[in-house]
Design a protein around this motif. Structure first.
Motif, mmCIF file in Angstrom:
data_model
loop_
_atom_site.group_PDB
_atom_site.id
_atom_site.type_symbol
_atom_site.label_atom_id
_atom_site.label_comp_id
_atom_site.label_asym_id
_atom_site.label_seq_id
_atom_site.Cartn_x
_atom_site.Cartn_y
_atom_site.Cartn_z
ATOM 1 N N SER A 20 0.839 -1.202 0.000
ATOM 2 C CA SER A 20 0.000 0.000 0.000
ATOM 3 C C SER A 20 0.869 1.245 0.000
ATOM 4 O O SER A 20 0.470 2.280 -0.510
ATOM 5 C CB SER A 20 -0.908 0.013 1.227
ATOM 6 O OG SER A 20 -1.839 -1.031 1.139
ATOM 7 N N LYS A 59 5.649 5.632 -2.722
ATOM 8 C CA LYS A 59 4.345 5.179 -3.210
ATOM 9 C C LYS A 59 3.391 5.198 -2.034
ATOM 10 O O LYS A 59 3.749 4.786 -0.931
ATOM 11 C CB LYS A 59 4.441 3.766 -3.766
ATOM 12 C CG LYS A 59 3.086 3.160 -4.121
ATOM 13 C CD LYS A 59 3.202 1.689 -4.396
ATOM 14 C CE LYS A 59 1.818 1.065 -4.531
ATOM 15 N NZ LYS A 59 1.903 -0.382 -4.667
ATOM 16 N N SER A 60 2.173 5.673 -2.282
ATOM 17 C CA SER A 60 1.148 5.647 -1.252
ATOM 18 C C SER A 60 -0.212 5.569 -1.925
ATOM 19 O O SER A 60 -0.610 6.506 -2.603
ATOM 20 C CB SER A 60 1.244 6.892 -0.366
ATOM 21 O OG SER A 60 0.192 6.877 0.579
ATOM 22 N N ARG A 61 -0.899 4.464 -1.726
ATOM 23 C CA ARG A 61 -2.232 4.324 -2.324
ATOM 24 C C ARG A 61 -3.253 5.222 -1.638
ATOM 25 O O ARG A 61 -4.246 5.593 -2.241
ATOM 26 C CB ARG A 61 -2.701 2.872 -2.227
ATOM 27 C CG ARG A 61 -1.959 1.973 -3.163
ATOM 28 C CD ARG A 61 -2.574 0.588 -3.208
ATOM 29 N NE ARG A 61 -1.768 -0.233 -4.120
ATOM 30 C CZ ARG A 61 -1.689 -1.531 -4.048
ATOM 31 N NH1 ARG A 61 -2.363 -2.179 -3.134
ATOM 32 N NH2 ARG A 61 -0.940 -2.190 -4.897
ATOM 33 N N ALA A 62 -3.028 5.550 -0.388
ATOM 34 C CA ALA A 62 -4.023 6.312 0.368
ATOM 35 C C ALA A 62 -3.551 7.703 0.759
ATOM 36 O O ALA A 62 -4.193 8.361 1.573
ATOM 37 C CB ALA A 62 -4.401 5.528 1.629
#
Length: 186
Positions: free
Chosen positions: A99, A122-125
């Protein structure tokens, strides 16, 4: 791991945080496949645990050899935090299932403190970017980059978050602690 998580949750009435230190070592226990395949299998299994339980899963992974020497120097100059993603060994599999992918990048020690930054590649949220930090090996703690050892002993040290936008490396270098909020207790 899932059985242990359930037992801890029942016993303490709070979900534990799972820390795997380190991912490639856990992958050595997987019977079949090349190192990359085994690491991918373990990364997928950890993601499933995070999805099936109320736990946060933090997996520490080693950096590939491309993360040393001249290659690292050019990555450090980049304003794009995603430039760090290829540094993780077996990075494709790790990046795919994670995530968030974060890196800690510290310079050599200066008066006992190591200055650097946490890279959210990277950060999905959330947002990607850089956060200035200092690491004190004698105390074993990370602090906002502009906090001194003397301030660590203070009752409370606070630094405001200015915005929730992507943070560039240039901004961190100009004002290392501006994007963090930390409370340090004595």
């Amino acid at each position: 791991i899932q059985k242990t998580v359930k037992a801890l949750e029942v016993r303490h009435r709070v979900a534990p945080v799972i820390v795997v230190d380190y991912l490639q070592e856990l992958a050595r226990n997987v019977a079949q496949g090349e190192t990359r395949q085994r690491t991918g299998q373990v990364a997928i299994a950890l993601r499933l645990i995070a999805q099936r339980t109320p736990c946060a899963v933090l997996a520490v992974a080693s950096v590939s050899r491309s993360g040393y020497g001249n290659s690292l120097a050019s990555i450090r100059e980049s304003e794009d935090p995603r430039a760090y993603l290829p540094l993780a060994k077996e990075s494709g599999d790790i990046e795919y299932v994670a995530s968030a992918n974060c890196f800690v990048d510290c310079e050599p020690a200066d008066n006992g403190m190591r200055r650097g930054h946490i890279v959210v590649a990277k950060s999905r949220a959330g947002q990607c970017g850089f956060v200035g930090v200092a690491y004190d090996p004698a105390l074993g703690i990370f602090t906002p980059a502009n906090v001194t050892r003397e301030e660590i002993g203070a009752q409370e040290v606070e630094h405001d978050i200015h915005s929730a936008r992507e943070i560039t490396l240039s901004e961190v270098k100009r004002n290392p602690g501006m994007h963090t909020r930390t409370t340090l207790a004595k």
